[in-house]
Design a protein around this motif. Structure first.
Motif, PDB file in Angstrom:
ATOM      1  N   VAL A   1      17.222  39.306  64.127  1.00  0.00           N
ATOM      2  CA  VAL A   1      17.866  39.712  63.078  1.00  0.00           C
ATOM      3  C   VAL A   1      17.011  40.240  61.869  1.00  0.00           C
ATOM      4  CG1 VAL A   1      19.234  38.808  61.151  1.00  0.00           C
ATOM      5  CG2 VAL A   1      19.933  38.325  63.431  1.00  0.00           C
ATOM      6  N   ASN A   2      15.822  39.751  61.953  1.00  0.00           N
ATOM      7  CA  ASN A   2      14.851  40.051  60.895  1.00  0.00           C
ATOM      8  C   ASN A   2      14.646  41.590  60.919  1.00  0.00           C
ATOM      9  OD1 ASN A   2      14.794  37.462  59.499  1.00  0.00           O
ATOM     10  ND2 ASN A   2      12.750  36.944  60.427  1.00  0.00           N
ATOM     11  N   LEU A   3      14.341  41.940  62.188  1.00  0.00           N
ATOM     12  CA  LEU A   3      14.020  43.297  62.366  1.00  0.00           C
ATOM     13  C   LEU A   3      15.312  44.327  62.177  1.00  0.00           C
ATOM     14  CD1 LEU A   3      12.172  45.489  63.374  1.00  0.00           C
ATOM     15  CD2 LEU A   3      13.218  45.062  65.885  1.00  0.00           C
ATOM     16  N   GLY A   4      16.358  43.633  62.433  1.00  0.00           N
ATOM     17  CA  GLY A   4      17.640  44.499  62.067  1.00  0.00           C
ATOM     18  C   GLY A   4      18.035  44.431  60.597  1.00  0.00           C
ATOM     19  N   VAL A   5      17.573  43.365  59.760  1.00  0.00           N
ATOM     20  CA  VAL A   5      17.825  43.458  58.310  1.00  0.00           C
ATOM     21  C   VAL A   5      16.795  44.359  57.838  1.00  0.00           C
ATOM     22  CG1 VAL A   5      17.538  41.928  56.488  1.00  0.00           C
ATOM     23  CG2 VAL A   5      18.610  41.184  58.110  1.00  0.00           C
ATOM     24  N   ALA A   6      15.503  44.530  58.609  1.00  0.00           N
ATOM     25  CA  ALA A   6      14.494  45.389  57.776  1.00  0.00           C
ATOM     26  C   ALA A   6      15.038  46.932  58.117  1.00  0.00           C
ATOM     27  CB  ALA A   6      13.159  45.319  58.522  1.00  0.00           C
TER      28      ALA A   6
ATOM     29  N   GLY B   1      12.384  50.160  67.679  1.00  0.00           N
ATOM     30  CA  GLY B   1      12.323  49.260  66.638  1.00  0.00           C
ATOM     31  C   GLY B   1      11.266  49.494  65.774  1.00  0.00           C
ATOM     32  N   ASP B   2      10.783  50.788  65.712  1.00  0.00           N
ATOM     33  CA  ASP B   2       9.372  50.962  65.054  1.00  0.00           C
ATOM     34  C   ASP B   2       9.949  51.638  63.673  1.00  0.00           C
ATOM     35  OD1 ASP B   2       7.309  52.404  63.829  1.00  0.00           O
ATOM     36  OD2 ASP B   2       6.445  52.857  65.707  1.00  0.00           O
ATOM     37  N   LEU B   3       9.793  50.728  62.676  1.00  0.00           N
ATOM     38  CA  LEU B   3      10.336  51.092  61.238  1.00  0.00           C
ATOM     39  C   LEU B   3       9.742  52.414  60.551  1.00  0.00           C
ATOM     40  CD1 LEU B   3       9.774  47.254  60.073  1.00  0.00           C
ATOM     41  CD2 LEU B   3      12.102  48.452  60.491  1.00  0.00           C
ATOM     42  N   THR B   4       8.550  52.403  60.922  1.00  0.00           N
ATOM     43  CA  THR B   4       7.756  53.729  60.593  1.00  0.00           C
ATOM     44  C   THR B   4       8.542  55.093  60.943  1.00  0.00           C
ATOM     45  OG1 THR B   4       5.860  52.707  60.456  1.00  0.00           O
ATOM     46  CG2 THR B   4       5.612  55.065  60.227  1.00  0.00           C
TER      47      THR B   4
END
Ligand SMILES: O=C(CO)[C@@H](O)[C@H](O)[C@H](O)[C@H](O)COP(=O)(O)O
Ligand SMILES: O=C[C@H](O)COP(=O)(O)O
Length: 288
Positions: A118-123, A52-55
């Motif tokens: 969901v916020n994480l999934g949307v990002a 889940g790490d966006l970077t």
């Protein structure tokens, strides 16, 4: 540790992709060696990044080799607890949303957790072009009705945020109740990732009831066999996790199921320092 999970953050699905980006590649923090290994894997399969790490997701997505992403409750809680302003904003939004929309205390926590996932999934959906997996609270794995309610709510939250259900895989444990819930969800156009698959019977039942995708766990199957036998080193071809996934994948091909087989939880069969074993293992599953 900026990287929440170890270097083994990829799962490979057995469906050849039509979604793989052909756009220009930008080099970021992904080393040439890692990119070369990924390119080998990507030539055999579709790759889904397991974090889940966006970077990290952005860095690897920019190679053009990763098209999909999968999260789980651990990754969502790591995001929520990280203290990094990017994730704090997702968390605050989730709490504000739950405050506005829920009534009872229990509902508030559940809704905030679903909204955070969901916020994480949307990002993540802004970084990859393919599927994003979001898991229903695994404590509901033996409760079909609650699983259905939460899965539908996760999809509603995605759609409210402008992400169509066709981009999302609802992740459910492949228990009997999870498989029964999946059958209903798939009939509503909600595609499912049946996870925590440790045995052939789970893989067969998931396909027979129409799952879009399964996540077998070869690494944990290997852990089990290591403990049982006391034997630590396995050749990739004979690794019991590999053998189990090969059997599931072959069954799908032999009987014409289009359920995608996406093994997660890979480990180097010969232990630390043998990272290329994962490529050998992917080959050995018949995953081409
Ligand atoms: O199930 C999927 C992919 O759909 C993964 O996100 C899965 O949860 C993770 O790979 C596992 O939890 C990691 O397992 P392990 O490496 O701890 O054995
Ligand atoms: O999808 C997989 C599960 O959420 C894994 O959970 P666990 O790492 O807590 O066993």
């Amino acid at each position: 540790n900026r990287h929440w999970v170890g270097p083994q953050v990829f799962t490979g699905s057995c469906a050849h992709t039509s979604q793989r980006s052909s756009g220009p590649r930008s080099r970021t923090a992904v080393t040439a060696a890692a990119e070369s290994c990924l390119a080998q894997l990507a030539s055999m399969t579709t790759l889904s990044i397991d974090t889940g790490d966006l970077t990290v997701i952005k860095e690897y997505a920019e190679t053009g080799l990763i098209t999909d992403a999968t999260t789980n409750p651990l990754f969502v809680s790591q995001a929520g607890l990280s203290g990094d302003p990017v994730y704090v904003a997702l968390l605050e939004d989730a709490i504000a949303y739950a405050r506005k929309s829920s009534t009872k205390e229990d509902d508030f926590v559940e809704l905030a957790m679903d909204k955070l996932a969901v916020n994480l999934g949307v990002a993540i959906s802004k970084l990859v072009s393919g599927y994003i997996s979001t898991e229903v609270d695994p404590r509901l794995s033996f409760n079909k009705e609650e699983t259905l309610r939460r899965a539908r709510r996760i999809i509603a939250l995605y759609e409210e945020a402008g992400i169509p259900r066709s981009r999302v895989l609802i992740k459910l444990a492949a228990t009997w109740e999870g498989i029964a819930a999946m059958k209903e969800l798939e009939s509503e156009g909600i595609t499912c990732n049946m996870t925590l698959v440790f045995g052939f019977a789970q893989a067969v039942a998931a396909a027979q009831y129409g799952a879009r995708l399964i996540s077998p766990f070869p690494g944990r199957i290997l852990d089990f066999h290591k403990k049982l036998s006391g034997k630590d080193i396995w050749e990739p071809e004979k690794d019991p996790g590999v053998v189990a996934v090969r059997r599931m994948y072959s069954y799908y091909k032999r009987y014409g199921y289009d359920t995608i087989c996406m093994p997660a939880s890979w480990r180097p069969s010969r232990g630390a320092g043998h990272d290329l074993d994962e490529i050998e293992a992917a080959r050995a599953t018949g995953n081409r």
